[in-house]
Design an enzyme around this catalytic site. Sequence first.
Site, PDB file in Angstrom:
ATOM      1  N   GLY A  31       8.154 -33.306 -17.783  1.00 26.07           N
ATOM      2  CA  GLY A  31       6.787 -32.811 -17.955  1.00 26.07           C
ATOM      3  C   GLY A  31       6.026 -32.795 -16.644  1.00 26.07           C
ATOM      4  N   GLY A  33       1.696 -32.565 -15.267  1.00 25.18           N
ATOM      5  CA  GLY A  33       0.293 -32.580 -15.690  1.00 25.18           C
ATOM      6  C   GLY A  33      -0.617 -32.733 -14.503  1.00 25.18           C
ATOM      7  N   GLY A  34      -1.892 -33.046 -14.784  1.00 23.50           N
ATOM      8  CA  GLY A  34      -2.876 -33.195 -13.733  1.00 23.50           C
ATOM      9  C   GLY A  34      -2.619 -34.387 -12.830  1.00 23.50           C
ATOM     10  N   PHE A  35      -1.780 -35.311 -13.295  1.00 25.50           N
ATOM     11  CA  PHE A  35      -1.455 -36.497 -12.515  1.00 25.50           C
ATOM     12  C   PHE A  35      -0.255 -36.235 -11.609  1.00 25.50           C
ATOM     13  CE2 PHE A  35       0.232 -40.730 -11.726  1.00 25.50           C
ATOM     14  CZ  PHE A  35      -0.899 -41.514 -11.600  1.00 25.50           C
ATOM     15  N   GLY A  36       0.690 -35.452 -12.098  1.00 27.87           N
ATOM     16  CA  GLY A  36       1.907 -35.168 -11.345  1.00 27.87           C
ATOM     17  C   GLY A  36       3.084 -34.980 -12.283  1.00 27.87           C
ATOM     18  N   LYS A  37       4.296 -35.114 -11.746  1.00 30.15           N
ATOM     19  CA  LYS A  37       5.509 -34.936 -12.533  1.00 30.15           C
ATOM     20  C   LYS A  37       5.808 -36.192 -13.351  1.00 30.15           C
ATOM     21  CE  LYS A  37       7.764 -31.784  -9.256  1.00 30.15           C
ATOM     22  NZ  LYS A  37       8.921 -31.609  -8.336  1.00 30.15           N
ATOM     23  N   VAL A  38       6.472 -35.958 -14.493  1.00 30.80           N
ATOM     24  CA  VAL A  38       6.917 -37.058 -15.352  1.00 30.80           C
ATOM     25  C   VAL A  38       8.445 -36.989 -15.443  1.00 30.80           C
ATOM     26  CG1 VAL A  38       6.752 -38.160 -17.604  1.00 30.80           C
ATOM     27  CG2 VAL A  38       4.775 -36.931 -16.676  1.00 30.80           C
ATOM     28  N   LYS A  55       5.624 -41.616 -14.473  1.00 29.01           N
ATOM     29  CA  LYS A  55       4.639 -40.617 -14.061  1.00 29.01           C
ATOM     30  C   LYS A  55       4.287 -40.844 -12.602  1.00 29.01           C
ATOM     31  CE  LYS A  55       0.479 -40.390 -16.077  1.00 29.01           C
ATOM     32  NZ  LYS A  55      -0.551 -40.049 -17.084  1.00 29.01           N
ATOM     33  N   ASP A 151     -10.323 -36.286 -22.300  1.00 30.58           N
ATOM     34  CA  ASP A 151      -9.340 -35.210 -22.145  1.00 30.58           C
ATOM     35  C   ASP A 151      -8.401 -35.151 -23.345  1.00 30.58           C
ATOM     36  OD1 ASP A 151      -8.293 -33.010 -20.838  1.00 30.58           O
ATOM     37  OD2 ASP A 151      -6.923 -34.182 -19.586  1.00 30.58           O
TER      38      ASP A 151
END
Length: 396
Positions: A31, A33-38, A55, A151
């Site tokens: 995955g 997202g706004g945080f980075g890759k998972v 994450k 969110d």
Amino acid sequence: MSFMKDFEHLQIQMKDIVSATNNFDPAKVIGRGGFGKVYKGELSLPEGPIMVAFKQLDRRFGQGNIEFWKEIMTLSKYKHENLITLMHYCIDGNEMILVYEYASRGSLDRYLSDANSVTWTQRLRICVGAARGLHFLHDPMETQQRVLHRDIKSANILLDENWTAKLSDFGLSKVGPANQEHTYLISNAIGTLGYCDPLYSELGFLSKESDVYSFGVVLFEVLCGRLCFEYTNGELSNIFVSKWRRCYEQKRLDEIILVGLKEQMDQGSLNSFSAIAYQCVKRTREERPTMAKIVKELEFSLEQQENLDNLAKKVDLDELIRIVDLALPPVSYGARNQLLVFLLEGLFVEDGETWISINMKGEVSKVLSATKCFYGDKLETKNTGPPPMSDTTIIQ
């Protein structure tokens, strides 16, 4: 930062993460997202190996140290079946990585458009679980503070192997006073377009009702089988929430419900679910329900649906088909539950002078027109209705 000492027991070494992810192999990415890759990987612990999700912070997406520590502080303090569990973290130079329990089925947004893989009953259970998690954050017990997620969206509702909903991604969350009817915070509007409370976007006033609005958008996504927004040529071109509201107000829900889902639904379940979803996305905050009420209404919707599902297990499908195929005018049906809905409502069969229905016990009742009970001026006592059926009651 002295508070870091409170969380030292959660810290693990980078070498353990490198080993688990095969040195951050792109094939391990599950995955973004706004945080980075998972990444997915098997972490070796003293108590044995365990599959987890890593994450990895990527500051290019706008999040950084604040969001990283907010996630740690929130999830180490607030624990609930319907919140994702933070297991560990790692800081190594510029690298900052969070380690979570592994939600093997990924995020809810992946399943919205599939009415067969995720049935209406499963969707209701997922929604009930997510609502319970958010209710726990909004109405904490004892001395814990209220958490406003900021969110809520289907991409942030993760699902484990049992389809249990887990709220995730707390990096943008805000904390407010507990045990107060209203919590208002002034902040720059942050969230995801389509899900964000319009009043929060316009005025910067954050409240627990802002989360309620976002959750209502998710409920409509579950019902409609699609995300609340649409991109064209890489740009946001449409947000559907206003259309969904109008369809509810104009009693045109059939136009937006996911094809294949309506046939599975108990009508009472649909009514209670759609009503609470609509209340959530009302523009006026005072008209939006509390999470406590949302949980109650979703549980009621699930109960009604499970009653229909249990009825489906009691009855003989071949007999149901035989009865419905006698209907006048003819009716079309797809899913098994749709047969039950027709018969719970009742329908005319044969020549239109016999009414057939079933009750929630699975018992079949047959009501004959008076004209079928007389031959000339004499009472006709023989059964002139459809072929004999088990558990049939003839009311004359």
